[in-house]
Enzyme design. Structure first.
Site, short mmCIF file in Angstrom:
data_model
loop_
_atom_site.label_atom_id
_atom_site.label_comp_id
_atom_site.label_asym_id
_atom_site.label_seq_id
_atom_site.Cartn_x
_atom_site.Cartn_y
_atom_site.Cartn_z
N ASP A 41 0.86 -1.19 0.00
CA ASP A 41 0.00 0.00 0.00
C ASP A 41 0.90 1.24 0.00
OD1 ASP A 41 -3.22 0.51 0.95
OD2 ASP A 41 -1.82 2.20 1.07
N ASN A 97 -12.93 -2.99 2.79
CA ASN A 97 -13.85 -1.86 2.88
C ASN A 97 -14.83 -1.97 1.72
OD1 ASN A 97 -12.46 -0.72 5.11
ND2 ASN A 97 -10.95 0.18 3.73
N SER A 105 -12.10 3.52 -1.20
CA SER A 105 -11.75 4.65 -2.07
C SER A 105 -11.36 4.19 -3.48
CB SER A 105 -10.60 5.47 -1.46
OG SER A 105 -9.46 4.66 -1.27
N HIS A 110 -10.30 -5.32 -3.17
CA HIS A 110 -8.96 -5.64 -2.64
C HIS A 110 -9.09 -5.97 -1.17
CE1 HIS A 110 -9.77 -1.34 -2.46
NE2 HIS A 110 -9.11 -1.32 -1.32
N LEU A 111 -8.21 -6.86 -0.73
CA LEU A 111 -8.08 -7.17 0.70
C LEU A 111 -6.88 -6.39 1.23
CD1 LEU A 111 -9.80 -9.60 -0.30
CD2 LEU A 111 -8.40 -11.07 1.16
P1 5GP Z 1 -9.67 1.42 0.14
O1 5GP Z 1 -9.73 2.78 0.77
O2 5GP Z 1 -10.35 1.45 -1.21
O3 5GP Z 1 -10.12 0.29 1.00
O4 5GP Z 1 -8.13 1.13 -0.11
C1 5GP Z 1 -7.42 1.68 -1.18
C2 5GP Z 1 -5.98 1.64 -0.81
O5 5GP Z 1 -5.21 1.89 -1.97
C3 5GP Z 1 -5.58 2.70 0.22
O6 5GP Z 1 -5.07 2.07 1.39
C4 5GP Z 1 -4.54 3.54 -0.50
O7 5GP Z 1 -3.48 3.94 0.34
C5 5GP Z 1 -4.08 2.61 -1.60
N1 5GP Z 1 -3.61 3.30 -2.79
C6 5GP Z 1 -4.19 4.38 -3.38
N2 5GP Z 1 -3.49 4.74 -4.46
C7 5GP Z 1 -2.45 3.87 -4.56
C8 5GP Z 1 -1.38 3.72 -5.50
O8 5GP Z 1 -1.24 4.46 -6.48
N3 5GP Z 1 -0.49 2.72 -5.27
C9 5GP Z 1 -0.62 1.86 -4.20
N4 5GP Z 1 0.30 0.91 -4.07
N5 5GP Z 1 -1.63 1.97 -3.32
C10 5GP Z 1 -2.53 2.96 -3.49
#
Ligand code: 5GP
Length: 124
Positions: A41, A97, A105, A110-111
């Protein structure tokens, strides 16, 4: 780079994680197979914070159907194997989430695999 409108539309419609899967956006790739990819992440919430992502685009868990059963099971098994390989001492948390109000977001399932510090319950 010249892109015709259909390719531009195609690229714009890809999810962030599809672009990472396609190697259009760089990421620290920990593991990859035909069904999934595991990356670090970009904004880690724990000393270990990985994202276990199916290559098939399923926007969120509640969009998954019976035909996705193998993929969903695979993601869980990959989580356990990666945790083992990284020596996480069988101590980690998996988080999904589902929906913006639950903190999602990126709308490509994804896990989150987090480890390396104590975690509270209930989560915030
Ligand atoms: P969510 O909020 O959808 O559960 O998790 C999305 C995750 O993707 C977040 O923890 C965020 O830090 C990660 N993320 C967002 N943009 C990028 C990116 O460009 N590269 C990586 N490796 N992670 C990302």
């Amino acid at each position: 780079m010249d892109l015709d409108s259909s390719e531009l539309l195609f690229r714009m419609s890809l999810t962030l994680f599809e672009k990472i899967i396609n190697k259009e956006i760089p990421a620290e790739i920990i593991y990859e197979d035909e069904i999934s990819i595991v990356i670090e992440d970009i904004n880690p919430q724990a000393p270990t914070h990985l994202l276990i992502i199916p290559k098939k685009v399923i926007p969120k868990l509640s969009d998954a159907s019976n035909e996705d059963q193998e993929i969903l099971g695979h993601l869980m098994l990959v989580a356990g194997k990666i945790a083992d390989q990284l020596g996480l001492d069988e101590t980690f948390r998996l988080v999904v989430n589902n929906g913006a109000k639950a903190g999602q977001s990126v709308f490509h399932l994804h896990l989150h695999l987090i480890s390396g510090r104590p975690f509270n319950w209930p989560p915030g």
